[in-house]
Design an enzyme around this catalytic site. Structure first.
Site, PDB file in Angstrom:
ATOM      1  N   ARG A 164       0.801  -1.257  -0.066  1.00 34.78           N
ATOM      2  CA  ARG A 164      -0.064   0.012   0.086  1.00 34.78           C
ATOM      3  C   ARG A 164       0.913   1.273  -0.078  1.00 34.78           C
ATOM      4  O   ARG A 164       0.466   2.368   0.659  1.00 34.78           O
ATOM      5  CB  ARG A 164      -1.112  -0.188   1.169  1.00 34.78           C
ATOM      6  CG  ARG A 164      -2.042  -1.011   1.406  1.00 34.78           C
ATOM      7  CD  ARG A 164      -2.955  -1.073   0.029  1.00 34.78           C
ATOM      8  NE  ARG A 164      -4.010  -2.098   0.262  1.00 34.78           N
ATOM      9  CZ  ARG A 164      -3.864  -3.248   0.069  1.00 34.78           C
ATOM     10  NH1 ARG A 164      -3.152  -3.695  -0.642  1.00 34.78           N
ATOM     11  NH2 ARG A 164      -5.009  -4.034   0.045  1.00 34.78           N
ATOM     12  N   SER A 238     -10.591  -0.727   3.450  1.00 29.72           N
ATOM     13  CA  SER A 238      -9.675  -0.839   5.034  1.00 29.72           C
ATOM     14  C   SER A 238      -9.207   0.347   5.189  1.00 29.72           C
ATOM     15  O   SER A 238      -8.778   1.224   4.275  1.00 29.72           O
ATOM     16  CB  SER A 238      -8.491  -1.700   4.460  1.00 29.72           C
ATOM     17  OG  SER A 238      -9.102  -2.934   4.351  1.00 29.72           O
ATOM     18  N   GLU A 334      -4.601   3.841   5.974  1.00 32.67           N
ATOM     19  CA  GLU A 334      -4.466   3.505   4.707  1.00 32.67           C
ATOM     20  C   GLU A 334      -5.096   4.644   4.064  1.00 32.67           C
ATOM     21  O   GLU A 334      -4.530   5.421   2.904  1.00 32.67           O
ATOM     22  CB  GLU A 334      -5.085   2.325   4.198  1.00 32.67           C
ATOM     23  CG  GLU A 334      -4.795   1.913   2.799  1.00 32.67           C
ATOM     24  CD  GLU A 334      -6.038   0.944   2.292  1.00 32.67           C
ATOM     25  OE1 GLU A 334      -5.539  -0.312   2.598  1.00 32.67           O
ATOM     26  OE2 GLU A 334      -6.711   1.215   1.445  1.00 32.67           O
TER      27      GLU A 334
HETATM   28  P1  FAD Z   1      -9.071   8.694  -4.808  1.00 34.55           P
HETATM   29  O1  FAD Z   1      -9.692   8.387  -3.565  1.00 34.55           O
HETATM   30  O2  FAD Z   1      -9.634   9.784  -5.752  1.00 34.55           O
HETATM   31  O3  FAD Z   1      -7.719   9.340  -4.430  1.00 34.55           O
HETATM   32  C1  FAD Z   1      -6.694   8.585  -3.883  1.00 34.55           C
HETATM   33  C2  FAD Z   1      -5.307   9.364  -3.555  1.00 34.55           C
HETATM   34  O4  FAD Z   1      -4.823   9.597  -4.795  1.00 34.55           O
HETATM   35  C3  FAD Z   1      -5.704  11.023  -3.404  1.00 34.55           C
HETATM   36  O5  FAD Z   1      -4.363  11.444  -2.439  1.00 34.55           O
HETATM   37  C4  FAD Z   1      -5.669  11.451  -4.581  1.00 34.55           C
HETATM   38  O6  FAD Z   1      -5.050  12.974  -4.802  1.00 34.55           O
HETATM   39  C5  FAD Z   1      -4.616  10.725  -5.524  1.00 34.55           C
HETATM   40  N1  FAD Z   1      -4.923  10.570  -6.963  1.00 34.55           N
HETATM   41  C6  FAD Z   1      -5.781   9.999  -7.344  1.00 34.55           C
HETATM   42  N2  FAD Z   1      -5.695   9.947  -8.685  1.00 34.55           N
HETATM   43  C7  FAD Z   1      -4.463  10.470  -9.007  1.00 34.55           C
HETATM   44  C8  FAD Z   1      -3.699  10.821 -10.428  1.00 34.55           C
HETATM   45  N3  FAD Z   1      -4.217  10.626 -11.508  1.00 34.55           N
HETATM   46  N4  FAD Z   1      -2.469  11.185 -10.064  1.00 34.55           N
HETATM   47  C9  FAD Z   1      -2.260  11.842  -8.885  1.00 34.55           C
HETATM   48  N5  FAD Z   1      -2.667  11.530  -7.834  1.00 34.55           N
HETATM   49  C10 FAD Z   1      -4.083  10.786  -7.927  1.00 34.55           C
HETATM   50  N6  FAD Z   1      -7.676  -0.749  -2.009  1.00 34.55           N
HETATM   51  C11 FAD Z   1      -6.775  -1.794  -2.467  1.00 34.55           C
HETATM   52  O7  FAD Z   1      -5.657  -1.643  -2.444  1.00 34.55           O
HETATM   53  N7  FAD Z   1      -7.407  -3.025  -2.161  1.00 34.55           N
HETATM   54  C12 FAD Z   1      -8.521  -3.443  -2.046  1.00 34.55           C
HETATM   55  O8  FAD Z   1      -9.210  -4.344  -1.905  1.00 34.55           O
HETATM   56  C13 FAD Z   1      -9.631  -2.325  -1.722  1.00 34.55           C
HETATM   57  N8  FAD Z   1     -10.887  -2.517  -1.706  1.00 34.55           N
HETATM   58  C14 FAD Z   1     -11.623  -1.394  -1.332  1.00 34.55           C
HETATM   59  C15 FAD Z   1     -12.833  -1.718  -1.325  1.00 34.55           C
HETATM   60  C16 FAD Z   1     -14.041  -0.572  -0.921  1.00 34.55           C
HETATM   61  C17 FAD Z   1     -15.285  -0.985  -0.741  1.00 34.55           C
HETATM   62  C18 FAD Z   1     -13.412   0.756  -0.989  1.00 34.55           C
HETATM   63  C19 FAD Z   1     -14.350   1.939  -0.995  1.00 34.55           C
HETATM   64  C20 FAD Z   1     -12.129   1.055  -1.432  1.00 34.55           C
HETATM   65  C21 FAD Z   1     -11.295  -0.008  -1.487  1.00 34.55           C
HETATM   66  N9  FAD Z   1      -9.838   0.235  -1.907  1.00 34.55           N
HETATM   67  C22 FAD Z   1      -8.715  -0.821  -1.931  1.00 34.55           C
HETATM   68  C23 FAD Z   1      -9.474   1.479  -1.933  1.00 34.55           C
HETATM   69  C24 FAD Z   1      -9.516   2.234  -2.972  1.00 34.55           C
HETATM   70  O9  FAD Z   1     -10.377   1.409  -4.090  1.00 34.55           O
HETATM   71  C25 FAD Z   1      -8.295   2.274  -3.828  1.00 34.55           C
HETATM   72  O10 FAD Z   1      -7.055   2.862  -3.248  1.00 34.55           O
HETATM   73  C26 FAD Z   1      -8.335   3.100  -5.374  1.00 34.55           C
HETATM   74  O11 FAD Z   1      -7.071   2.987  -6.017  1.00 34.55           O
HETATM   75  C27 FAD Z   1      -8.691   4.438  -5.197  1.00 34.55           C
HETATM   76  O12 FAD Z   1      -8.807   5.153  -6.139  1.00 34.55           O
HETATM   77  P2  FAD Z   1      -9.660   6.412  -6.457  1.00 34.55           P
HETATM   78  O13 FAD Z   1      -9.753   6.743  -7.815  1.00 34.55           O
HETATM   79  O14 FAD Z   1     -11.010   6.332  -5.796  1.00 34.55           O
HETATM   80  O15 FAD Z   1      -8.707   7.240  -5.441  1.00 34.55           O
HETATM   81  N1  EPU Z   2     -10.416 -10.553  10.837  1.00 35.70           N
HETATM   82  C1  EPU Z   2     -10.862 -10.481  12.117  1.00 35.70           C
HETATM   83  N2  EPU Z   2     -12.091  -9.533  12.314  1.00 35.70           N
HETATM   84  C2  EPU Z   2     -12.560  -8.612  11.410  1.00 35.70           C
HETATM   85  C3  EPU Z   2     -12.013  -8.493  10.218  1.00 35.70           C
HETATM   86  C4  EPU Z   2     -10.892  -9.559   9.820  1.00 35.70           C
HETATM   87  O1  EPU Z   2     -10.569 -11.132  12.900  1.00 35.70           O
HETATM   88  O2  EPU Z   2     -13.419  -7.907  11.943  1.00 35.70           O
HETATM   89  C5  EPU Z   2      -9.353 -11.198  10.610  1.00 35.70           C
HETATM   90  C6  EPU Z   2      -9.957 -12.513  10.008  1.00 35.70           C
HETATM   91  O3  EPU Z   2      -9.161 -13.587  10.576  1.00 35.70           O
HETATM   92  C7  EPU Z   2      -9.477 -12.594   8.466  1.00 35.70           C
HETATM   93  C8  EPU Z   2      -8.255 -11.788   8.405  1.00 35.70           C
HETATM   94  O4  EPU Z   2      -8.602 -10.609   9.371  1.00 35.70           O
HETATM   95  O5  EPU Z   2      -9.178 -14.049   8.113  1.00 35.70           O
HETATM   96  C9  EPU Z   2      -8.247 -11.111   7.200  1.00 35.70           C
HETATM   97  O6  EPU Z   2      -9.350 -10.328   6.807  1.00 35.70           O
HETATM   98  P1  EPU Z   2      -9.710 -10.269   5.313  1.00 35.70           P
HETATM   99  O7  EPU Z   2      -9.622 -11.397   4.356  1.00 35.70           O
HETATM  100  O8  EPU Z   2     -11.093  -9.531   5.069  1.00 35.70           O
HETATM  101  O9  EPU Z   2      -8.518  -9.026   4.671  1.00 35.70           O
HETATM  102  P2  EPU Z   2      -7.783  -7.927   5.450  1.00 35.70           P
HETATM  103  O10 EPU Z   2      -6.495  -8.246   5.906  1.00 35.70           O
HETATM  104  O11 EPU Z   2      -8.871  -7.304   6.437  1.00 35.70           O
HETATM  105  C10 EPU Z   2      -6.948  -7.093   3.081  1.00 35.70           C
HETATM  106  C11 EPU Z   2      -6.836  -5.876   2.454  1.00 35.70           C
HETATM  107  C12 EPU Z   2      -7.816  -5.517   1.385  1.00 35.70           C
HETATM  108  C13 EPU Z   2      -7.977  -6.709   0.540  1.00 35.70           C
HETATM  109  C14 EPU Z   2      -8.170  -8.016   1.334  1.00 35.70           C
HETATM  110  C15 EPU Z   2      -8.249  -9.218   0.474  1.00 35.70           C
HETATM  111  C16 EPU Z   2      -5.387  -4.129   3.669  1.00 35.70           C
HETATM  112  C17 EPU Z   2      -5.274  -3.206   4.631  1.00 35.70           C
HETATM  113  N3  EPU Z   2      -6.526  -4.728   3.299  1.00 35.70           N
HETATM  114  O12 EPU Z   2      -7.817  -6.919   4.209  1.00 35.70           O
HETATM  115  O13 EPU Z   2      -7.912  -4.384   0.783  1.00 35.70           O
HETATM  116  O14 EPU Z   2      -9.409  -6.625  -0.110  1.00 35.70           O
HETATM  117  O15 EPU Z   2      -7.042  -8.300   2.169  1.00 35.70           O
HETATM  118  O16 EPU Z   2      -6.799  -9.242  -0.040  1.00 35.70           O
HETATM  119  O17 EPU Z   2      -4.464  -5.071   3.550  1.00 35.70           O
HETATM  120  C18 EPU Z   2      -8.358  -1.899   0.877  1.00 35.70           C
HETATM  121  O18 EPU Z   2      -6.972  -1.897   0.957  1.00 35.70           O
HETATM  122  O19 EPU Z   2      -9.138  -0.930   1.111  1.00 35.70           O
HETATM  123  C19 EPU Z   2      -8.833  -3.335   0.921  1.00 35.70           C
HETATM  124  C20 EPU Z   2     -10.304  -3.544   1.191  1.00 35.70           C
END
Ligand code: FAD
Ligand code: EPU
Length: 338
Positions: A164, A238, A334
């Site tokens: 990240r 997250s 994050e």
């Molecule tokens: P924004 O929120 O619009 O911007 C994020 C940051 O990047 C800001 O600082 C912004 O200024 C900058 N930025 C955006 N675009 C540019 C650009 N073109 N040039 C320079 N700077 C820029 N993330 C994960 O890694 N894994 C996941 O599994 C994951 N699951 C998610 C699930 C949910 C339900 C949600 C809501 C979010 C999740 N995220 C996850 C976080 C998010 O989706 C990612 O970080 C995504 O890449 C953000 O994209 P955005 O366009 O919405 O960025």
């Molecule tokens: N867990 C708990 N309690 C909770 C939630 C999770 O005990 O309330 C424990 C469980 O044991 C579970 C483990 O945490 O097995 C891992 O949970 P999960 O598989 O949901 O993944 P995560 O570590 O919480 C990460 C990423 C997610 C990504 C998933 C799948 C980060 C910060 N988050 O979540 O990314 O989608 O793995 O790879 O690394 C994001 O970055 O926004 C994001 C959603």
């Protein structure tokens, strides 16, 4: 290209925070972007490049200009025996790009299905999920340097991707606008089902073959069952990173909590599930006014409707303090705080 004044950012962030931007505009070409960056308003005020707003928390009104990225286009630029090289504009929706790859049998991004937001924000935090990170398929990107007014190319090494993390999140924060990213996608898929839940879901789906299409669908199913849909409940995924601690610290905690959720990183470290730490501190399902901790996944903070960014931020602060007091581990956010 219109510059709007004093507009609500509520529709532009997945937390649904009703902060206001002093100025707001969008750009569909690099020329429009440079014109906006050179405009009188922009040079005197702070600016924020906005994608899908899915990794942001607005804690106050934004006293500057918000520039929404609407650059579009996906192009296969070359191929060799092993790879397709696909260049895509930063304003494309990430999941639509994934679906485009799956349809064309470009392998490598299927595990990153359904991550919200724009393609151009992907490299900022090296998006990752289900055993794959963006860096695994990354070839290069082009970014506009706001100060120098030049377009620069970044290779994999230049981006210094980590968990990240990238140079764009801290070292060069706010200095570059990512314009496009080129991905290196496999012709002969190397399917990654190392994340346990994927195989279970494939079985539940009665998937007849292991394919990028089926893996993508399995991941869509898993994510939809776990993560709240921002259209229903405001959130940014997250809220914190999973902390990486020394093997020693993990062992000390494990002696007391045999159910600790963690996995080894190399020989000397462990990555602990922040969701587990937060749940152990009693926050899962907590709600104060409209700011809360998701009852299904404690790592996701939520806005039940009218929470302010400050209320969500204050809740995150309380969580950090209680995890620190109980486990001696300092959680890192994050989500980008604005
Ligand atoms: P924004 O929120 O619009 O911007 C994020 C940051 O990047 C800001 O600082 C912004 O200024 C900058 N930025 C955006 N675009 C540019 C650009 N073109 N040039 C320079 N700077 C820029 N993330 C994960 O890694 N894994 C996941 O599994 C994951 N699951 C998610 C699930 C949910 C339900 C949600 C809501 C979010 C999740 N995220 C996850 C976080 C998010 O989706 C990612 O970080 C995504 O890449 C953000 O994209 P955005 O366009 O919405 O960025
Ligand atoms: N867990 C708990 N309690 C909770 C939630 C999770 O005990 O309330 C424990 C469980 O044991 C579970 C483990 O945490 O097995 C891992 O949970 P999960 O598989 O949901 O993944 P995560 O570590 O919480 C990460 C990423 C997610 C990504 C998933 C799948 C980060 C910060 N988050 O979540 O990314 O989608 O793995 O790879 O690394 C994001 O970055 O926004 C994001 C959603």
């Amino acid at each position: 290209m219109q510059i709007l004044e004093n507009i609500s950012l509520k529709p532009f962030n997945t937390f649904g925070i009703d902060a206001k931007a002093k100025y707001f505009s969008s750009f569909t070409t690099v020329d429009e972007l440079t014109e906006l960056l050179n405009s009188r308003l922009t040079t005197h005020d702070s600016r924020l490049i906005l994608g899908g707003g899915s990794n942001l928390l607005f804690t106050k009104d934004f006293d500057g200009i918000v520039l929404k990225n609407e650059l579009k286009g996906i192009e296969l630029i070359k191929e060799d025996d092993e790879f397709f090289y696909v260049k895509a504009a930063a304003g494309e929706v990430w999941h639509e790009f994934v679906l485009h790859c799956i349809k064309n049998n470009y392998a490598g991004v299927e595990n990153l299905s359904l991550i919200p937001g724009s393609l151009g924000a992907g490299p900022i935090q090296n998006i990752g999920a289900y055993g794959v990170e963006l860096k695994d398929v990354f070839e290069s990107l082009e970014a506009y340097h706001i100060g120098d007014k030049t377009i620069q190319t970044f290779s994999l090494n230049d981006c210094a991707f980590g968990y990240r993390e990238s140079v764009f999140k801290k070292k060069y924060k706010g200095q570059f606008v990512i314009l496009n990213v080129t991905y290196k996608l496999k012709k002969h898929p190397q399917l990654n089902t190392s994340y346990g839940a994927i195989n279970e879901e494939l079985e539940r789906m009665h998937a007849k073959e292991l394919s990028i299409q089926n893996i993508s669908q399995a991941i869509i199913n898993i994510r939809s069952s776990k993560l709240p849909d921002p259209k229903v409940v405001g959130n940014a995924g997250s809220f914190f990173k999973n902390p990486v601690v020394s093997k020693f610290r993990w062992h000390v905690i494990w002696e007391q909590y045999k159910n600790i959720s963690a996995h080894p990183v190399g020989d000397m470290h462990y990555k602990i599930a922040a969701g587990w730490l937060i749940e152990q501190c009693g926050w899962k399902g907590f709600r104060k006014k409209d700011a809360g901790c998701n009852p299904l996944q404690a790592l996701v903070l939520v806005n039940y409707g009218n929470a302010t960014g400050k209320e969500i931020y204050d809740l995150s602060e309380e969580i950090i303090i209680s995890v620190k007091n109980k486990f001696g581990i300092e959680l890192e956010r994050e989500v980008n705080i604005v």
